[in-house]
Write an enzyme that holds these catalytic residues in place. Structure first.
Site, mmCIF file in Angstrom:
data_model
loop_
_atom_site.group_PDB
_atom_site.id
_atom_site.type_symbol
_atom_site.label_atom_id
_atom_site.label_comp_id
_atom_site.label_asym_id
_atom_site.label_seq_id
_atom_site.Cartn_x
_atom_site.Cartn_y
_atom_site.Cartn_z
ATOM 1 C CG ASN A 137 -0.403 -0.134 2.504
ATOM 2 O OD1 ASN A 137 0.764 -0.489 2.646
ATOM 3 N ND2 ASN A 137 -1.186 0.151 3.533
ATOM 4 C CD GLU A 232 5.782 -0.395 13.077
ATOM 5 O OE1 GLU A 232 4.600 -0.328 13.457
ATOM 6 O OE2 GLU A 232 6.732 0.005 13.779
ATOM 7 C CB CYS A 266 -1.489 0.241 8.935
ATOM 8 S SG CYS A 266 -0.317 1.592 8.865
HETATM 9 N N1 LIG Z 1 1.558 -0.802 10.770
HETATM 10 C C1 LIG Z 1 2.035 -0.431 9.593
HETATM 11 O O1 LIG Z 1 2.980 0.349 9.494
HETATM 12 C C2 LIG Z 1 1.412 -0.945 8.325
HETATM 13 C C3 LIG Z 1 1.610 -0.231 7.155
HETATM 14 C C4 LIG Z 1 1.054 -0.706 5.983
HETATM 15 C C5 LIG Z 1 0.336 -1.875 5.963
HETATM 16 N N2 LIG Z 1 0.160 -2.566 7.114
HETATM 17 C C6 LIG Z 1 -0.648 -3.785 7.116
HETATM 18 O O2 LIG Z 1 -0.355 -4.584 5.967
HETATM 19 C C7 LIG Z 1 -1.505 -5.285 5.554
HETATM 20 C C8 LIG Z 1 -1.776 -5.047 4.080
HETATM 21 O O3 LIG Z 1 -0.633 -5.223 3.300
HETATM 22 P P1 LIG Z 1 -0.375 -6.589 2.481
HETATM 23 O O4 LIG Z 1 -1.672 -7.143 1.994
HETATM 24 O O5 LIG Z 1 0.705 -6.312 1.491
HETATM 25 O O6 LIG Z 1 0.175 -7.501 3.662
HETATM 26 P P2 LIG Z 1 0.757 -8.988 3.615
HETATM 27 O O7 LIG Z 1 1.031 -9.367 5.020
HETATM 28 O O8 LIG Z 1 -0.065 -9.878 2.791
HETATM 29 O O9 LIG Z 1 2.144 -8.848 2.812
HETATM 30 C C9 LIG Z 1 3.178 -8.008 3.272
HETATM 31 C C10 LIG Z 1 4.503 -8.545 2.737
HETATM 32 O O10 LIG Z 1 4.778 -9.801 3.363
HETATM 33 C C11 LIG Z 1 5.040 -10.800 2.363
HETATM 34 N N3 LIG Z 1 4.579 -12.064 2.926
HETATM 35 C C12 LIG Z 1 3.346 -12.597 2.890
HETATM 36 N N4 LIG Z 1 3.331 -13.780 3.540
HETATM 37 C C13 LIG Z 1 4.586 -13.991 3.996
HETATM 38 C C14 LIG Z 1 5.217 -15.043 4.736
HETATM 39 N N5 LIG Z 1 4.531 -16.114 5.143
HETATM 40 N N6 LIG Z 1 6.531 -14.938 5.020
HETATM 41 C C15 LIG Z 1 7.225 -13.849 4.631
HETATM 42 N N7 LIG Z 1 6.691 -12.829 3.913
HETATM 43 C C16 LIG Z 1 5.390 -12.900 3.607
HETATM 44 C C17 LIG Z 1 4.268 -10.296 1.155
HETATM 45 O O11 LIG Z 1 4.750 -10.868 -0.040
HETATM 46 C C18 LIG Z 1 4.529 -8.805 1.239
HETATM 47 O O12 LIG Z 1 5.808 -8.473 0.749
HETATM 48 C C19 LIG Z 1 -2.631 -4.757 6.427
HETATM 49 O O13 LIG Z 1 -2.890 -5.635 7.484
HETATM 50 C C20 LIG Z 1 -2.076 -3.444 6.952
HETATM 51 O O14 LIG Z 1 -2.673 -2.974 8.134
HETATM 52 C C21 LIG Z 1 0.674 -2.123 8.288
HETATM 53 O O1 LIG Z 2 -0.300 1.858 5.941
HETATM 54 C C1 LIG Z 2 0.115 2.769 6.664
HETATM 55 C C2 LIG Z 2 1.400 3.396 6.588
HETATM 56 S S1 LIG Z 2 1.353 5.045 7.067
HETATM 57 O O2 LIG Z 2 0.765 5.875 5.985
HETATM 58 O O3 LIG Z 2 0.548 5.236 8.296
HETATM 59 O O4 LIG Z 2 2.750 5.445 7.287
#
Ligand SMILES: NC(=O)c1ccc[n+]([C@@H]2O[C@H](COP(=O)([O-])OP(=O)(O)OC[C@H]3O[C@@H](n4cnc5c(N)ncnc54)[C@H](O)[C@@H]3O)[C@@H](O)[C@H]2O)c1
Ligand SMILES: O=CCS(=O)(=O)O
Length: 455
Positions: A137, A232, A266
């Site tokens: 994202n 995160e 997030c």
């Molecule tokens: N707190 C934060 O800073 C923050 C920021 C952005 C997004 N997010 C969270 O991310 C999620 C959405 O993003 P997404 O759909 O890309 O997340 P995701 O967990 O599906 O994927 C994130 C990354 O992890 C990799 N991945 C997936 N499964 C894995 C495994 N088993 N082992 C190692 N790597 C693996 C993916 O290929 C990708 O690069 C939401 O839950 C969102 O809240 C959190």
């Molecule tokens: O997905 C969230 C990342 S941020 O915009 O809060 O840094």
């Protein structure tokens, strides 16, 4: 047929198809990065700082190219993508500044008996090689939040972006090389999950700096062994509107922090708690303002809400809206769909245990929840596995302090929403929202260890 196709979420066209990197390529990259540690050791902090400063400049120079790639790959609106690059510029700049300021401390052994007349000099040292895994994202800013601090601290870096982000992440890595990072210091690979797990458990990877969802985090944690982990993760962040709130400001924050990026953030304002005294007035203003938003082609300058990342994501959010409606929720606005675009949707009368509010919903939906009592509000908010950020609109500082003390979150923003983030502030939640802190200075410390010299 290639392992992965990058599909434009707005028009469904294939942008690129490619094969994932193999386990052997992961092993090779780790060997390169282990050898590269010498290179990092001989690069003084001021040079690392200069490289990061150059990176910041290059991000600014290539803002339009990067923003276009993000929009094509993720469907994020072009205006949002430009904001992301402005943020990434700040992240790189802060990394450059902090690279020069990684100061330790000196301790006097004689603070406690017996008298030993020794001084402890405590400095921060790099962990070694850090695996940075990023989500779809915010493909550039989140990557810079990982690469910048890990590099500033003196580590070598294996960067694994989301598979949809191959092109934007690839351009970022080219800019890192152009800025002066050596290829033995930074490598980007996109392996499948099995080969990524191999990297996670590789004995020469000292730390995992991960942003993404809970399922992936659980798999990584189970696989990593004794490695430093900075996670995160998700959020189900509340925005609270009190009777004394500036309602126009609260509406603006709701729109910017829930409908931008089509709600796929997030820290999006995923749950709206509005005091009953101002509930109707707030709902009316929110509906009027939402009706003015342009929905559609993310490449157009004035579009505010574009598509979700893919059809499965749009299906999931649409299903959650439908099941909430079946259970009695009222649609105040939206609930339309065209392809992967979901119209910004405002719901009222949503049951507290409906999936759309009980789970993290990654889409442009605002569930409005009326409340009267402060204690009930705090219990409702804390009744979540997540605890990332929160926002409250009020003039009452005493209330704000009580919320600050009682809400299980990493940050409370007063007269702003939970989506507030300054790149140099500590960032990260509690409970299932993660472990450790991002925010440049804090992430540098997460990517380092303290080493003591006693003299
Ligand atoms: N707190 C934060 O800073 C923050 C920021 C952005 C997004 N997010 C969270 O991310 C999620 C959405 O993003 P997404 O759909 O890309 O997340 P995701 O967990 O599906 O994927 C994130 C990354 O992890 C990799 N991945 C997936 N499964 C894995 C495994 N088993 N082992 C190692 N790597 C693996 C993916 O290929 C990708 O690069 C939401 O839950 C969102 O809240 C959190
Ligand atoms: O997905 C969230 C990342 S941020 O915009 O809060 O840094």
């Amino acid at each position: 047929m290639a392992d992965y196709q990058i599909i434009n979420p707005y028009n469904g066209e294939q942008i690129e198809a490619y094969d994932f990197h193999t386990r052997e390529q992961v092993a090779q990259a780790v060997d390169t990065l282990v050898a590269g540690r010498k290179n990092q050791q001989s690069t003084p902090a001021f040079e690392r700082s200069n490289i990061l400063l150059k990176l910041a400049q290059l991000l600014q120079d290539r803002k339009d190219d990067l923003a276009r790639l993000i929009t094509e790959e993720t469907g994020k609106t072009i205006s949002d993508s430009r904001v992301e690059i402005d943020r990434a510029y700040n992240t790189a700049l802060a990394s450059a500044m902090e690279a020069r300021a990684i100061n330790g401390e000196a301790l006097d052994s004689d603070a406690y008996p017996p008298m030993r007349e020794k001084v402890g000099v405590v400095l921060w040292k790099p962990l070694g090689t850090v695996l940075c895994i990023t989500p779809f994202n915010f493909p550039i800013n989140i990557a810079v939040h990982k690469i910048g601090p890990a590099f500033a601290a003196g580590n070598t870096i294996l960067f694994k972006p989301g598979p949809q982000n191959k092109r934007s992440a690839g351009l970022l890595v080219e800019l890192c090389y152009e800025a002066g990072m050596d290829k033995s210091v930074l490598q980007m690979l996109i392996p499948d999950i099995e080969a990524t797990s191999f990297a996670v458990s590789h004995p020469q990877i000292q730390a995992i700096n991960f942003t993404g969802g809970t399922a992936a985090a659980n798999a990584i944690a189970a696989n990593a062994g004794y490695k430093k982990m900075l996670f995160e993760l998700g959020g189900n962040d509340p925005l609270i509107v009190m009777p004394d709130a500036d309602l126009d400001a609260a509406v603006k924050a709701t729109i910017n922090q829930r409908f931008a990026t089509a709600g796929q953030r997030c820290t999006a304002a995923k749950r709206l708690f509005v005091h009953s005294e101002v509930f109707d007035a707030f709902a009316e203003k929110l509906v009027i303002a939402t009706a003015k938003l342009k929905v559609g082609d993310p490449a157009e300058d004035d579009t505010f809400v574009g598509p979700l990342i893919h059809t499965a994501a749009a299906d999931e959010v649409e299903n959650r809206i439908e099941s909430a409606v079946k259970a009695g929720a009222r649609v105040l606005f939206g609930h339309q769909r065209q392809g992967n675009i979901l119209w910004p949707t405002i719901l009222d009368n949503v049951a507290d245990d409906a999936e759309i509010v009980a789970e993290e919903t990654f889409g442009p939906v605002v569930p409005l929840r009326k409340f009267d009592d402060e204690n009930e509000l705090i219990a409702l908010i804390n009744n979540s596995p997540f605890g990332l950020q929160a926002g409250v609109f009020t003039q009452n500082l005493a209330l704000a302090k009580r919320l600050y003390n009682q809400l299980d979150v990493g940050l409370l923003a007063v007269n702003d929403g939970p989506g507030f983030r300054a790149e140099h502030f500590p960032f990260g939640g509690v409970k299932e929202s993660g472990i450790g802190k991002e925010g440049v200075r804090y992430a540098i410390r997460e990517m380092s260890y303290q080493k003591t010299l006693v003299i």
